[in-house]
Write a protein that holds these residues in place. Structure first.
Motif, PDB file in Angstrom:
ATOM      1  N   VAL A 194       9.790  11.384   7.560  1.00 43.62           N
ATOM      2  CA  VAL A 194       8.476  11.306   7.046  1.00 43.62           C
ATOM      3  C   VAL A 194       7.250  12.898   7.567  1.00 43.62           C
ATOM      4  CG1 VAL A 194       8.961   9.826   5.173  1.00 43.62           C
ATOM      5  CG2 VAL A 194       7.345   9.646   6.569  1.00 43.62           C
ATOM      6  N   ARG A 195       7.661  12.471   9.191  1.00 41.30           N
ATOM      7  CA  ARG A 195       6.993  12.643   9.757  1.00 41.30           C
ATOM      8  C   ARG A 195       5.824  14.192   9.186  1.00 41.30           C
ATOM      9  NH1 ARG A 195       8.618  12.103  15.078  1.00 41.30           N
ATOM     10  NH2 ARG A 195      11.075  11.952  14.338  1.00 41.30           N
ATOM     11  N   GLU A 196       6.269  15.108   8.710  1.00 43.30           N
ATOM     12  CA  GLU A 196       6.318  16.395   8.293  1.00 43.30           C
ATOM     13  C   GLU A 196       5.015  16.190   6.894  1.00 43.30           C
ATOM     14  OE1 GLU A 196       9.822  18.623   7.166  1.00 43.30           O
ATOM     15  OE2 GLU A 196       9.897  18.924   9.649  1.00 43.30           O
ATOM     16  N   LEU A 197       4.795  15.030   5.825  1.00 38.51           N
ATOM     17  CA  LEU A 197       3.960  14.866   5.432  1.00 38.51           C
ATOM     18  C   LEU A 197       2.714  14.701   6.592  1.00 38.51           C
ATOM     19  CD1 LEU A 197       6.237  13.121   2.971  1.00 38.51           C
ATOM     20  CD2 LEU A 197       6.100  15.172   2.653  1.00 38.51           C
ATOM     21  N   GLY A 198       2.640  14.489   7.693  1.00 40.89           N
ATOM     22  CA  GLY A 198       1.316  13.830   8.082  1.00 40.89           C
ATOM     23  C   GLY A 198       1.465  12.293   7.836  1.00 40.89           C
ATOM     24  N   ILE A 199       2.222  11.794   7.776  1.00 42.43           N
ATOM     25  CA  ILE A 199       1.798   9.860   7.418  1.00 42.43           C
ATOM     26  C   ILE A 199       2.905   9.559   8.260  1.00 42.43           C
ATOM     27  CG2 ILE A 199       1.025   9.623   4.822  1.00 42.43           C
ATOM     28  CD1 ILE A 199       3.617   9.377   3.638  1.00 42.43           C
ATOM     29  N   SER A 200       2.986   8.453   8.537  1.00 39.39           N
ATOM     30  CA  SER A 200       4.182   7.419   8.634  1.00 39.39           C
ATOM     31  C   SER A 200       5.066   7.012   7.868  1.00 39.39           C
ATOM     32  CB  SER A 200       3.883   6.239  10.209  1.00 39.39           C
ATOM     33  OG  SER A 200       2.977   5.235   8.720  1.00 39.39           O
ATOM     34  N   GLY A 201       6.323   6.279   8.376  1.00 39.04           N
ATOM     35  CA  GLY A 201       7.207   5.933   7.344  1.00 39.04           C
ATOM     36  C   GLY A 201       6.376   4.580   7.079  1.00 39.04           C
ATOM     37  N   MET A 202       6.076   4.084   7.674  1.00 31.89           N
ATOM     38  CA  MET A 202       5.441   2.878   7.196  1.00 31.89           C
ATOM     39  C   MET A 202       3.780   3.284   5.946  1.00 31.89           C
ATOM     40  SD  MET A 202       4.682   0.812  10.598  1.00 31.89           S
ATOM     41  CE  MET A 202       4.096   1.804  11.629  1.00 31.89           C
ATOM     42  N   GLN A 203       3.018   4.174   6.565  1.00 30.18           N
ATOM     43  CA  GLN A 203       2.594   4.674   4.758  1.00 30.18           C
ATOM     44  C   GLN A 203       3.122   4.943   3.574  1.00 30.18           C
ATOM     45  OE1 GLN A 203       0.538   7.384   7.629  1.00 30.18           O
ATOM     46  NE2 GLN A 203      -1.868   6.498   6.567  1.00 30.18           N
ATOM     47  N   ALA A 204       4.440   5.729   4.046  1.00 30.12           N
ATOM     48  CA  ALA A 204       5.529   5.671   2.904  1.00 30.12           C
ATOM     49  C   ALA A 204       5.662   4.596   2.104  1.00 30.12           C
ATOM     50  CB  ALA A 204       6.429   6.984   3.732  1.00 30.12           C
ATOM     51  N   ALA A 205       6.159   3.328   3.209  1.00 34.61           N
ATOM     52  CA  ALA A 205       7.093   3.036   2.673  1.00 34.61           C
ATOM     53  C   ALA A 205       5.551   1.713   1.470  1.00 34.61           C
ATOM     54  CB  ALA A 205       6.983   1.636   4.050  1.00 34.61           C
ATOM     55  N   GLU A 206       4.274   2.380   2.519  1.00 36.36           N
ATOM     56  CA  GLU A 206       3.620   1.381   1.570  1.00 36.36           C
ATOM     57  C   GLU A 206       3.210   1.673   0.372  1.00 36.36           C
ATOM     58  OE1 GLU A 206       0.537   0.910   4.265  1.00 36.36           O
ATOM     59  OE2 GLU A 206       1.068  -1.188   5.328  1.00 36.36           O
ATOM     60  N   TRP A 207       2.685   3.254   0.444  1.00 32.07           N
ATOM     61  CA  TRP A 207       3.023   4.228  -1.116  1.00 32.07           C
ATOM     62  C   TRP A 207       3.568   4.121  -2.279  1.00 32.07           C
ATOM     63  CZ3 TRP A 207       3.858   7.772  -3.852  1.00 32.07           C
ATOM     64  CH2 TRP A 207       3.087   8.241  -5.129  1.00 32.07           C
ATOM     65  N   LEU A 208       4.774   4.270  -1.636  1.00 31.04           N
ATOM     66  CA  LEU A 208       6.181   3.803  -2.923  1.00 31.04           C
ATOM     67  C   LEU A 208       5.817   2.528  -3.362  1.00 31.04           C
ATOM     68  CD1 LEU A 208       8.843   5.133  -0.662  1.00 31.04           C
ATOM     69  CD2 LEU A 208       7.771   6.286  -2.706  1.00 31.04           C
ATOM     70  N   ALA A 238       6.922  12.192  -6.011  1.00 32.32           N
ATOM     71  CA  ALA A 238       5.846  11.594  -6.203  1.00 32.32           C
ATOM     72  C   ALA A 238       5.482  11.102  -4.693  1.00 32.32           C
ATOM     73  CB  ALA A 238       5.249  10.279  -6.834  1.00 32.32           C
ATOM     74  N   LEU A 239       5.491  11.066  -4.005  1.00 28.06           N
ATOM     75  CA  LEU A 239       4.968  10.768  -2.423  1.00 28.06           C
ATOM     76  C   LEU A 239       5.022  12.503  -1.898  1.00 28.06           C
ATOM     77  CD1 LEU A 239       4.797   8.737   0.007  1.00 28.06           C
ATOM     78  CD2 LEU A 239       7.559   9.566   0.129  1.00 28.06           C
ATOM     79  N   VAL A 240       6.221  13.419  -1.884  1.00 25.54           N
ATOM     80  CA  VAL A 240       6.053  14.719  -1.490  1.00 25.54           C
ATOM     81  C   VAL A 240       4.101  14.735  -2.673  1.00 25.54           C
ATOM     82  CG1 VAL A 240       6.723  16.681  -1.890  1.00 25.54           C
ATOM     83  CG2 VAL A 240       7.167  14.796  -0.947  1.00 25.54           C
ATOM     84  N   ASP A 241       4.391  14.547  -3.615  1.00 23.33           N
ATOM     85  CA  ASP A 241       2.911  15.511  -4.199  1.00 23.33           C
ATOM     86  C   ASP A 241       1.468  14.405  -4.009  1.00 23.33           C
ATOM     87  OD1 ASP A 241       4.832  17.363  -5.375  1.00 23.33           O
ATOM     88  OD2 ASP A 241       5.105  16.211  -7.602  1.00 23.33           O
ATOM     89  N   GLY A 242       1.496  12.830  -3.187  1.00 23.13           N
ATOM     90  CA  GLY A 242       1.087  12.665  -3.655  1.00 23.13           C
ATOM     91  C   GLY A 242       0.323  12.635  -1.584  1.00 23.13           C
ATOM     92  N   ALA A 243       1.374  13.184  -0.783  1.00 21.08           N
ATOM     93  CA  ALA A 243       1.168  12.324   0.362  1.00 21.08           C
ATOM     94  C   ALA A 243      -0.413  12.851   1.055  1.00 21.08           C
ATOM     95  CB  ALA A 243       2.248  13.001   1.049  1.00 21.08           C
ATOM     96  N   ASP A 244      -0.420  14.111   0.643  1.00 20.31           N
ATOM     97  CA  ASP A 244      -2.315  14.706   1.192  1.00 20.31           C
ATOM     98  C   ASP A 244      -3.190  13.637   0.336  1.00 20.31           C
ATOM     99  OD1 ASP A 244      -0.968  16.292   2.201  1.00 20.31           O
ATOM    100  OD2 ASP A 244      -1.601  18.450   0.334  1.00 20.31           O
ATOM    101  N   SER A 245      -3.139  12.718  -0.281  1.00 23.82           N
ATOM    102  CA  SER A 245      -3.852  12.148  -1.065  1.00 23.82           C
ATOM    103  C   SER A 245      -4.372  10.618  -0.006  1.00 23.82           C
ATOM    104  CB  SER A 245      -4.006  11.426  -2.340  1.00 23.82           C
ATOM    105  OG  SER A 245      -2.909  10.644  -2.623  1.00 23.82           O
ATOM    106  N   ILE A 246      -3.460  10.390   0.870  1.00 27.05           N
ATOM    107  CA  ILE A 246      -2.827   9.265   1.772  1.00 27.05           C
ATOM    108  C   ILE A 246      -3.800   9.468   2.873  1.00 27.05           C
ATOM    109  CG2 ILE A 246      -0.839   7.665   3.481  1.00 27.05           C
ATOM    110  CD1 ILE A 246       1.113   8.911   1.240  1.00 27.05           C
ATOM    111  N   GLU A 247      -4.500   8.045   3.303  1.00 26.98           N
ATOM    112  CA  GLU A 247      -5.689   8.881   4.063  1.00 26.98           C
ATOM    113  C   GLU A 247      -4.901   8.718   5.386  1.00 26.98           C
ATOM    114  OE1 GLU A 247      -8.707   5.416   6.533  1.00 26.98           O
ATOM    115  OE2 GLU A 247      -8.046   5.045   4.322  1.00 26.98           O
ATOM    116  N   ARG A 248      -5.508   9.370   6.879  1.00 26.90           N
ATOM    117  CA  ARG A 248      -4.603  10.097   7.494  1.00 26.90           C
ATOM    118  C   ARG A 248      -4.974   8.497   8.818  1.00 26.90           C
ATOM    119  NH1 ARG A 248      -2.001  12.118   5.050  1.00 26.90           N
ATOM    120  NH2 ARG A 248      -1.302  14.261   5.115  1.00 26.90           N
ATOM    121  N   GLN A 249      -3.721   8.077   9.461  1.00 29.48           N
ATOM    122  CA  GLN A 249      -4.438   6.685  10.211  1.00 29.48           C
ATOM    123  C   GLN A 249      -4.285   7.457  12.006  1.00 29.48           C
ATOM    124  OE1 GLN A 249      -2.115   3.456   8.877  1.00 29.48           O
ATOM    125  NE2 GLN A 249      -3.282   3.147   7.818  1.00 29.48           N
TER     126      GLN A 249
END
Ligand SMILES: Cc1ncc(COP(=O)(O)O)c(C=O)c1O
Length: 491
Positions: free
Chosen positions: A329-343, A381-392
């Motif tokens: 998921v790196r191209e979304l600008g987030i980590s796998g851990m952030q993706a998992a938490e968001w999901l 939904a993750l792809v659509d919402g990825a921009d709203s996930i805080e960059r860490q």
């Protein structure tokens, strides 16, 4: 053999039909004393089927052979000469398997991408580990299992080694050339143990990666709860040939195992074997098609890069379990851990694992159209919402060579040595007295006895800051490390 039979389930049914009243454990007496508030949540049948084997499922002398019949059926179903059930998960089965092959002070080749249970076994069993380094995939930042030639080199250097333990499939679904490694081990007259915790389904469909017993391994451990249909902690040892003594395996299992094995585990193992023999091919066929559809659809989404057979074509793995949906998921600008938490937070979807780069989802015989849709909708939904996930702050991923730490002391000696706790800034050069495994996948980055380096510290510190779980570290924030006391280290 008659695979319509389910000896444990039949004995359980018979026990319940007779209405035996038990004056031994479990103290809830098949639910009579269960707190209704607990029953409300887990159901009464859990308690009703919670029976000991001795004086429960079977008589005092186990004269009905309930368990041994179920194990024989399992062995027959998966092409093993013998099978033994374990109720303590593969974490314990792996320890037992290692102990059955190499005792204290003896050498055992171990693939360094091992689960933390292997490092635990090295400490507890007192075996001398001869590490075989996995194949690091620099682009994906994962380790794939080592190859036969890596094993041959190490066996030449250590002809007194007692055997080899290979981990395949990895958590990420990439698999070793088991047959190639087994043949190398056999050339040297030693057994191959395979930690196939993720491979309980492999015997039941030809389009899945080779299964250890078919690929000439001597001893294979599976966790049926991972990719199969038995409940948590269900593990099976499978044995063939004469390089590992079944007697040694049973006696060493007895050193570590429980005397109060869970019938629920046995019963679900028994039922899973019948289900797979009768319907496994069709169920797994459906799962394989489903996984391909999911992988294809996920690959069409911007920013998601699912891993597939190309990892084999690139020569990095001997095969790949297509039921593992592993998505970078790196191209979304987030980590796998952030993706998992968001999901989990936004879609109530709990993925199987995540790390800095990716998430994974296991597809099993249990999935259906609904779970397929849930996963794909959640990924969209993750792809659509990825921009709203805080960059860490980013995790500083190390160069693979950095992960091959020098071993200065035996893991057991370092673990039990006099220790001190030092600040991370001054830990480089010190010998670790603990295991530190980012979870999942639970593969230790530092094992006891290894010399800590700044690069590894940087990786662990930035991982912890990013939210990685380091459950086995004395200080999970890695601000301090547990190291061998200076005077011991010098000595
Ligand atoms: C490769 C491997 N071996 C062993 C284990 C331990 O299995 P269990 O959870 O059944 O104790 C795991 C758990 O994740 C694993 O990934």
């Amino acid at each position: 053999m008659d695979h319509a039979r389910v000896p444990v389930l039949e004995a359980l049914q018979e026990f319940r039909r007779r209405g035996d009243v038990v004056y031994g454990p479990p103290g809830h007496k098949q639910g009579r004393g269960a707190d209704p508030r607990v029953v409300d949540v887990v159901g009464l049948d859990v308690f009703r089927s919670d029976v000991l084997t001795l004086n429960g499922l079977d008589d005092r002398r186990e004269s009905q052979g309930v368990l041994s019949q179920a194990q024989d059926l399992m062995a027959d179903a998966v092409g093993a000469e013998q099978a033994f059930f374990s109720t303590c998960g593969s974490s314990l089965s792996v320890r037992t398997a290692m102990l059955a092959v190499a005792g204290p002070g003896e050498k055992l080749l171990l693939s360094r991408n091992a689960h933390k249970s292997v490092i635990a076994a090295v400490v507890v069993n007192g075996v001398e580990p001869i590490w075989v380094h996995p194949k690091f995939d620099t682009e994906r930042h994962i380790a794939h299992p080592p190859e036969p030639d890596d094993v041959r080199d190490r066996l030449r250097e250590h002809p007194d080694a007692k055997g080899m333990l290979l981990i395949t499939p990895t958590d990420w679904g990439t698999c070793a050339d088991i047959r190639g490694v087994a043949r190398v081990c056999h050339e040297f007259g030693v057994p191959l143990i395979v930690d196939e915790a993720w491979g309980a389904h492999l015997p039941f469909h030809p389009d899945l990666p080779p299964w250890g017993m078919d690929a000439e391994a001597d001893l294979v451990v599976t966790s049926v709860h991972k990719m199969g249909g038995a409940i948590e902690q269900s593990s099976v040892f499978h044995l063939q040939y004469d390089r590992v003594s079944p007697e040694a395996l049973k006696q060493r299992e007895d050193l570590l195992g429980t005397t109060s094995a869970s019938t629920l585990v046995y019963a679900t193992l028994d039922g899973w074997r019948r289900q797979m023999v009768e319907h496994g091919h069709d169920l797994l066929d459906t799962a394989l098609h489903r996984a391909e559809r999911i992988r294809g659809a996920a690959g069409d989404l911007p920013g998601l890069r699912p891993m597939g057979q190309e990892v084999v074509e690139e020569g990095l793995a001997a095969s790949f379990d297509p039921l593992k949906i592993v998505i970078d998921v790196r191209e979304l600008g987030i980590s796998g851990m952030q993706a998992a938490e968001w999901l989990r937070a936004h879609r109530h979807v709990d993925v199987g694992g995540s790390d800095t780069c990716r998430i994974n989802a296991s597809i099993t015989h249990a999935d259906d159209d609904e779970t397929e849709k849930v996963l794909l909708d959640a990924l969209r939904a993750l792809v659509d919402g990825a921009d709203s996930i805080e960059r860490q702050p980013l995790v500083h991923l190390p160069d693979p060579s950095v992960l091959e730490l020098e071993q200065a002391m035996l893991p057991r000696e370092a673990f039990f040595a006099e220790v001190e706790h030092v600040r991370a800034e001054s830990a480089a050069g010190r010998i670790a007295a603990e295991t530190i495994s980012p979870y999942p996948p639970g593969v230790p980055v530092i094992a006891p006895g290894e010399v800590i380096t700044n690069e590894v510290l940087d990786y662990l510190r930035t991982s912890a800051d990013h939210g990685a779980l380091l459950p086995d570290a004395a200080d999970p924030s890695v601000r301090t490390l547990r190291v061998v006391a200076r005077h011991r280290q010098a000595g």
